[in-house]
Design an enzyme around this catalytic site. Structure first.
Site, PDB file in Angstrom:
ATOM      1  N   HIS A 186      -1.936   2.509  -6.071  1.00 50.26           N
ATOM      2  CA  HIS A 186      -2.857   1.396  -5.846  1.00 50.26           C
ATOM      3  C   HIS A 186      -3.108   0.601  -7.125  1.00 50.26           C
ATOM      4  O   HIS A 186      -3.450  -0.585  -7.072  1.00 50.26           O
ATOM      5  CB  HIS A 186      -4.182   1.906  -5.271  1.00 50.26           C
ATOM      6  CG  HIS A 186      -4.775   0.971  -4.255  1.00 50.26           C
ATOM      7  ND1 HIS A 186      -4.206   0.734  -3.019  1.00 50.26           N
ATOM      8  CD2 HIS A 186      -5.866   0.173  -4.308  1.00 50.26           C
ATOM      9  CE1 HIS A 186      -4.929  -0.156  -2.362  1.00 50.26           C
ATOM     10  NE2 HIS A 186      -5.938  -0.507  -3.116  1.00 50.26           N
ATOM     11  N   ARG A 231       0.845  -1.190   0.000  1.00 49.68           N
ATOM     12  CA  ARG A 231       0.000   0.000   0.000  1.00 49.68           C
ATOM     13  C   ARG A 231       0.885   1.246   0.000  1.00 49.68           C
ATOM     14  O   ARG A 231       2.037   1.220   0.448  1.00 49.68           O
ATOM     15  CB  ARG A 231      -0.901   0.029   1.235  1.00 49.68           C
ATOM     16  CG  ARG A 231      -1.890  -1.126   1.338  1.00 49.68           C
ATOM     17  CD  ARG A 231      -2.721  -0.977   2.601  1.00 49.68           C
ATOM     18  NE  ARG A 231      -3.728  -2.032   2.721  1.00 49.68           N
ATOM     19  CZ  ARG A 231      -3.550  -3.172   3.395  1.00 49.68           C
ATOM     20  NH1 ARG A 231      -2.393  -3.391   4.020  1.00 49.68           N
ATOM     21  NH2 ARG A 231      -4.504  -4.076   3.457  1.00 49.68           N
ATOM     22  N   ARG A 247      -0.596  -2.012  -7.083  1.00 47.45           N
ATOM     23  CA  ARG A 247      -1.004  -3.069  -6.145  1.00 47.45           C
ATOM     24  C   ARG A 247      -2.044  -3.984  -6.794  1.00 47.45           C
ATOM     25  O   ARG A 247      -1.971  -5.210  -6.684  1.00 47.45           O
ATOM     26  CB  ARG A 247      -1.553  -2.411  -4.877  1.00 47.45           C
ATOM     27  CG  ARG A 247      -2.040  -3.372  -3.792  1.00 47.45           C
ATOM     28  CD  ARG A 247      -2.341  -2.551  -2.543  1.00 47.45           C
ATOM     29  NE  ARG A 247      -3.213  -3.224  -1.597  1.00 47.45           N
ATOM     30  CZ  ARG A 247      -2.813  -4.052  -0.641  1.00 47.45           C
ATOM     31  NH1 ARG A 247      -1.526  -4.345  -0.523  1.00 47.45           N
ATOM     32  NH2 ARG A 247      -3.675  -4.584   0.198  1.00 47.45           N
ATOM     33  N   HIS A 296      -4.880  -8.668   3.394  1.00 47.99           N
ATOM     34  CA  HIS A 296      -6.330  -8.549   3.542  1.00 47.99           C
ATOM     35  C   HIS A 296      -6.794  -9.407   4.720  1.00 47.99           C
ATOM     36  O   HIS A 296      -6.487 -10.599   4.792  1.00 47.99           O
ATOM     37  CB  HIS A 296      -7.046  -9.035   2.275  1.00 47.99           C
ATOM     38  CG  HIS A 296      -6.947  -8.078   1.132  1.00 47.99           C
ATOM     39  ND1 HIS A 296      -7.209  -8.450  -0.171  1.00 47.99           N
ATOM     40  CD2 HIS A 296      -6.632  -6.763   1.085  1.00 47.99           C
ATOM     41  CE1 HIS A 296      -7.055  -7.409  -0.958  1.00 47.99           C
ATOM     42  NE2 HIS A 296      -6.698  -6.366  -0.221  1.00 47.99           N
ATOM     43  N   LYS A 323      -2.877  -2.276   7.691  1.00 50.73           N
ATOM     44  CA  LYS A 323      -4.105  -1.801   8.320  1.00 50.73           C
ATOM     45  C   LYS A 323      -4.333  -2.521   9.639  1.00 50.73           C
ATOM     46  O   LYS A 323      -4.030  -3.701   9.786  1.00 50.73           O
ATOM     47  CB  LYS A 323      -5.292  -2.039   7.387  1.00 50.73           C
ATOM     48  CG  LYS A 323      -5.332  -1.089   6.195  1.00 50.73           C
ATOM     49  CD  LYS A 323      -6.607  -1.259   5.405  1.00 50.73           C
ATOM     50  CE  LYS A 323      -6.698  -0.229   4.283  1.00 50.73           C
ATOM     51  NZ  LYS A 323      -7.942  -0.380   3.503  1.00 50.73           N
ATOM     52  N   TYR A 339     -10.610  -9.939  -7.309  1.00 51.28           N
ATOM     53  CA  TYR A 339      -9.754 -10.265  -8.442  1.00 51.28           C
ATOM     54  C   TYR A 339     -10.230 -11.540  -9.142  1.00 51.28           C
ATOM     55  O   TYR A 339     -10.376 -11.581 -10.346  1.00 51.28           O
ATOM     56  CB  TYR A 339      -8.299 -10.410  -7.977  1.00 51.28           C
ATOM     57  CG  TYR A 339      -7.776  -9.146  -7.340  1.00 51.28           C
ATOM     58  CD1 TYR A 339      -7.443  -8.047  -8.117  1.00 51.28           C
ATOM     59  CD2 TYR A 339      -7.651  -9.032  -5.961  1.00 51.28           C
ATOM     60  CE1 TYR A 339      -6.984  -6.867  -7.549  1.00 51.28           C
ATOM     61  CE2 TYR A 339      -7.198  -7.862  -5.378  1.00 51.28           C
ATOM     62  CZ  TYR A 339      -6.868  -6.798  -6.175  1.00 51.28           C
ATOM     63  OH  TYR A 339      -6.423  -5.628  -5.598  1.00 51.28           O
TER      64      TYR A 339
END
Length: 331
Positions: free
Chosen positions: A271, A181, A274, A297, A205, A306
């Site tokens: 992004h 990120r 990414r 994630h 995150k 995806y």
């Protein structure tokens, strides 16, 4: 009954504060009453201290909850404990009529549900969650844009004739090599990199740490950068030339600059690299779980945007499948 309700309300506002409605109109002060603002502030403190969410995430919660509070205030609702489900539904419907996108409406509802869950656990165990069961308009699934492998190659193989080329090539190679990120790259210090082990440690995150492989071409570019600028453990990997780290905005500007310089007229941003990392890796490997772990994630549903694929071993997938991770074979 009135005395009981006043007792509950006192938990939501400082003692002595009048429970007056602050209307967001041109004739009145655009300030919410404390009975609305104080619980929001306390919830955000919980998210920051207990959940360790980033300022950007807590800022989003603040914006969403403040918007809901204003809508309820205009509807003459007294405070958070008085809100009914039909009123939350009316708030969402009103925002929808004003043109707010379904995805934004879903975010508003999610923030409101989370807020009420905290309110019940922390202060009002008998309070019903009025956002529970309210559904936003359906959000159409949108696949992320990606660069094809040829465009990525053109982007990262920048000419070495500019003063910042060494730094910027390492920056571009790392973005695509490891799918990091923007915030993760901006925060990197040399102590987070292990070039010998071809890995990088990032804080993602929710303040979750993960170790991500780095491809050989990114290792090469980072080694060139270290040779020029040094690699003290607490030194920013991508410096701004003044002793500090490149800001996220500056990084975005460099990615955009090189995309245009290299003749890629698609809108290119960190992004997008990414997304391209994840898409190309899945396309080559078919390993959804591995890509979930590499991207950091928490929910595999986020990765499923995806594609839907099977599980294989993480490191094997990376070395075998990623276009810029393959080791050079001796001549």
């Amino acid at each position: 009954m009135k005395h009981k309700k006043q007792g509950i309300a006192s938990k939501l506002a400082p003692t002595g504060k009048k429970r007056a409605l602050a209307m967001n109109t041109a004739t009145e002060s655009p300030t919410l009453a404390a009975v609305w603002l104080q619980p929001i502030d306390d919830f955000l403190s919980y998210l920051t201290v207990e959940r360790r969410l980033s300022p950007r995430t807590t800022g989003t919660y603040r914006d969403q909850l403040t918007e809901v509070a204003w809508a309820l205030t205009r509807a003459q609702v007294g405070d958070w404990q008085m809100v009914r489900r039909d009123q939350i539904r009316a708030v969402i419907a009103g925002a929808h009529r004003r043109g707010l996108a379904p995805r934004s409406l879903a975010l508003m509802l999610a923030a409101t549900r989370s807020f009420y869950r905290w309110l019940r656990q922390a202060r009002l165990p008998d309070l019903l969650n009025p956002a529970q069961g309210v559904k936003p308009p359906k959000v159409g699934k949108r696949l992320p844009s990606v660069l094809d492998a040829d465009a990525v190659t053109r982007l990262v193989e920048i000419p070495a004739d500019e003063r910042l080329s060494t730094r910027d090539r390492a920056l571009l190679e790392l973005f695509y090599s490891s799918g990091l990120r923007l915030s993760e790259v901006a925060a990197l210090r040399w102590g987070d990199l292990d070039l010998a082990d071809a890995s990088v440690r990032v804080l993602g995150k929710g303040s979750k740490t993960r170790i991500v492989p780095i491809g050989s071409l990114a290792i090469e570019a980072l080694s060139d950068l270290a040779a020029v600028h040094g690699q003290a453990l607490d030194q920013a990997v991508f410096g701004n030339g003044r002793g500090g780290a490149l800001s996220p905005r500056a990084i975005q500007a460099r990615v955009k600059y090189w995309a245009q310089r290299q003749g890629i007229w698609q809108r290119v941003h960190p992004h997008l690299l990414r997304h391209s990392f994840a898409s190309h890796l899945l396309e080559s490997s078919g390993d959804l779980r591995a890509v979930q772990e590499l991207l950091g994630h928490a929910d595999i549903g986020t990765t499923q945007v995806y594609t839907h694929l099977n599980f294989q071993h993480l490191a094997e997938v990376y070395d075998r499948a990623h276009p810029r991770a393959k080791r050079k074979t001796p001549v």
